[in-house]
Design a protein around this motif. Structure first.
Motif, PDB file in Angstrom:
ATOM      1  N   SER A 248       2.818 -55.229  43.271  1.00 46.76           N
ATOM      2  CA  SER A 248       3.835 -54.596  44.112  1.00 46.76           C
ATOM      3  C   SER A 248       5.175 -54.506  43.387  1.00 46.76           C
ATOM      4  O   SER A 248       5.827 -53.455  43.379  1.00 46.76           O
ATOM      5  N   ASP A 251       5.051 -52.027  40.577  1.00 51.77           N
ATOM      6  CA  ASP A 251       5.133 -50.661  41.100  1.00 51.77           C
ATOM      7  C   ASP A 251       6.577 -50.275  41.406  1.00 51.77           C
ATOM      8  O   ASP A 251       7.002 -49.147  41.124  1.00 51.77           O
ATOM      9  N   ILE A 252       7.329 -51.229  41.973  1.00 45.22           N
ATOM     10  CA  ILE A 252       8.740 -50.955  42.273  1.00 45.22           C
ATOM     11  C   ILE A 252       9.524 -50.716  40.982  1.00 45.22           C
ATOM     12  O   ILE A 252      10.328 -49.782  40.877  1.00 45.22           O
ATOM     13  N   THR A 254       8.488 -49.640  38.100  1.00 45.50           N
ATOM     14  CA  THR A 254       8.096 -48.427  37.378  1.00 45.50           C
ATOM     15  C   THR A 254       8.267 -47.146  38.198  1.00 45.50           C
ATOM     16  O   THR A 254       8.430 -46.066  37.622  1.00 45.50           O
ATOM     17  N   ASN A 255       8.242 -47.264  39.532  1.00 49.19           N
ATOM     18  CA  ASN A 255       8.236 -46.049  40.355  1.00 49.19           C
ATOM     19  C   ASN A 255       9.351 -45.954  41.389  1.00 49.19           C
ATOM     20  O   ASN A 255       9.595 -44.869  41.921  1.00 49.19           O
ATOM     21  N   ASN A 256       9.999 -47.071  41.694  1.00 47.15           N
ATOM     22  CA  ASN A 256      10.984 -47.035  42.784  1.00 47.15           C
ATOM     23  C   ASN A 256      12.083 -48.051  42.530  1.00 47.15           C
ATOM     24  O   ASN A 256      12.271 -48.998  43.293  1.00 47.15           O
ATOM     25  N   LYS A 257      12.829 -47.844  41.440  1.00 42.97           N
ATOM     26  CA  LYS A 257      13.828 -48.830  41.009  1.00 42.97           C
ATOM     27  C   LYS A 257      14.894 -49.099  42.068  1.00 42.97           C
ATOM     28  O   LYS A 257      15.484 -50.180  42.110  1.00 42.97           O
TER      29      LYS A 257
END
Length: 294
Positions: A248, A251-252, A254-257
């Protein structure tokens, strides 16, 4: 047994912890130590060799001992206990020190009444020098108070803590040993191709302490590490949660800084409500200061 009587301690298994118990009891008054290991091992330095006898046979080591301490790999603990109790003298005490208890405990319950079984878990490694800084866990088998008093008489400097049953013990160990070993093995594996010497030379406090931790873990016996990770039935649920959290956060990153700071604050808030985390920061620097002064 009166305090003036010399007690014989038999130690089965001359690994790192077996040698620790050997040195511990050989320094104490009114104790003599018998050692046995089925392997042919050249012993390193022992504090008081005059009080230590290396036995050539299992029978000689165990047969006349007042206290037998089983210091073998977890998978061998039950067979060795069963072999011991068949030849131990009446009134003797048998001590097992394994890091996992659930699969061993039924065997301890079946030990004959003429013997005293103890199930303990020293929460320190063979590098421990001052027991006043250590803890020994006790899992009661027959008589909690009597067994606690016996452990205190053997290891009076250590703090003793009673864990109510083997399932509770192993559940706790899944977190404080299994999770920590898992995390540090991953870190060690990830950094294995890096120049650790260089990284240490330029690092600050946190990296330095972390490398001390994973490098010290790597000095443990590989079979012990494998057993802590693979044989504790309680560990899987924590590892699953750990890997979910890792995925999780990855993912943050790499995709939702934009969500990362929010996630970090949520984690910090969860801990701040339970403990003064600022005190941990101060303790960390206190540890470093003491290490630098040694």
């Amino acid at each position: 047994m009166c305090d003036t009587m010399v007690r014989t301690v038999a130690i089965i298994g001359i690994g790192k912890m077996g040698l620790w118990f050997c040195n511990y009891f050989s320094k104490k008054n009114n104790y003599k130590v018998f050692l046995y290991d089925r392997r042919k091992i050249k012993l390193p330095s022992i504090n008081n060799r005059k009080k230590v006898t290396i036995c050539k046979s299992f029978q000689t080591c165990v047969g006349k001992a007042d206290i037998v301490i089983v210091c073998v790999p977890i998978r061998l603990t039950v067979p060795v206990i069963n072999k011991c109790i068949s030849i131990m003298k009446s009134g003797a005490c048998i001590v097992e020190i394994s890091s996992l208890k659930s699969d061993i405990f039924n065997s301890l319950l079946k030990i004959p009444e003429h013997l005293t079984p103890l199930s303990i878990h020293p929460m320190f490694g063979p590098g421990a020098k001052n027991l006043s800084d250590t803890k020994i866990l006790i899992i009661p088998i027959r008589n909690e108070k009597m067994e606690e008093n016996l452990v205190k008489s053997l290891f009076s400097e250590a703090r003793t803590i009673v864990i109510k049953d083997p399932l509770s013990h192993d559940s706790i160990m899944a977190i404080i040993l299994g999770m920590i070993y898992y995390t540090n093995l991953l870190l060690a594996s990830t950094l294995s191709k890096e120049n650790i010497t260089l990284l240490k030379s330029v690092s600050g406090t946190t990296f330095y302490l972390q490398t001390l931790l994973f490098e010290s873990i790597l000095t443990d016996n590989s079979s012990l590490i494998a057993s802590l990770l693979a044989d504790n039935k309680h560990l899987v649920k924590y590892l699953r949660k750990y890997n979910e959290e890792s995925a999780s956060i990855f993912d943050i990153i790499t995709n939702n800084k934009n969500m990362l700071e929010t996630r970090i604050n949520r984690i910090k808030k969860g801990y701040s409500s339970k403990k003064d985390i600022g005190s941990s920061y101060r303790k960390m620097y206190s540890i470093i200061s003491k290490m630098n002064n040694e």
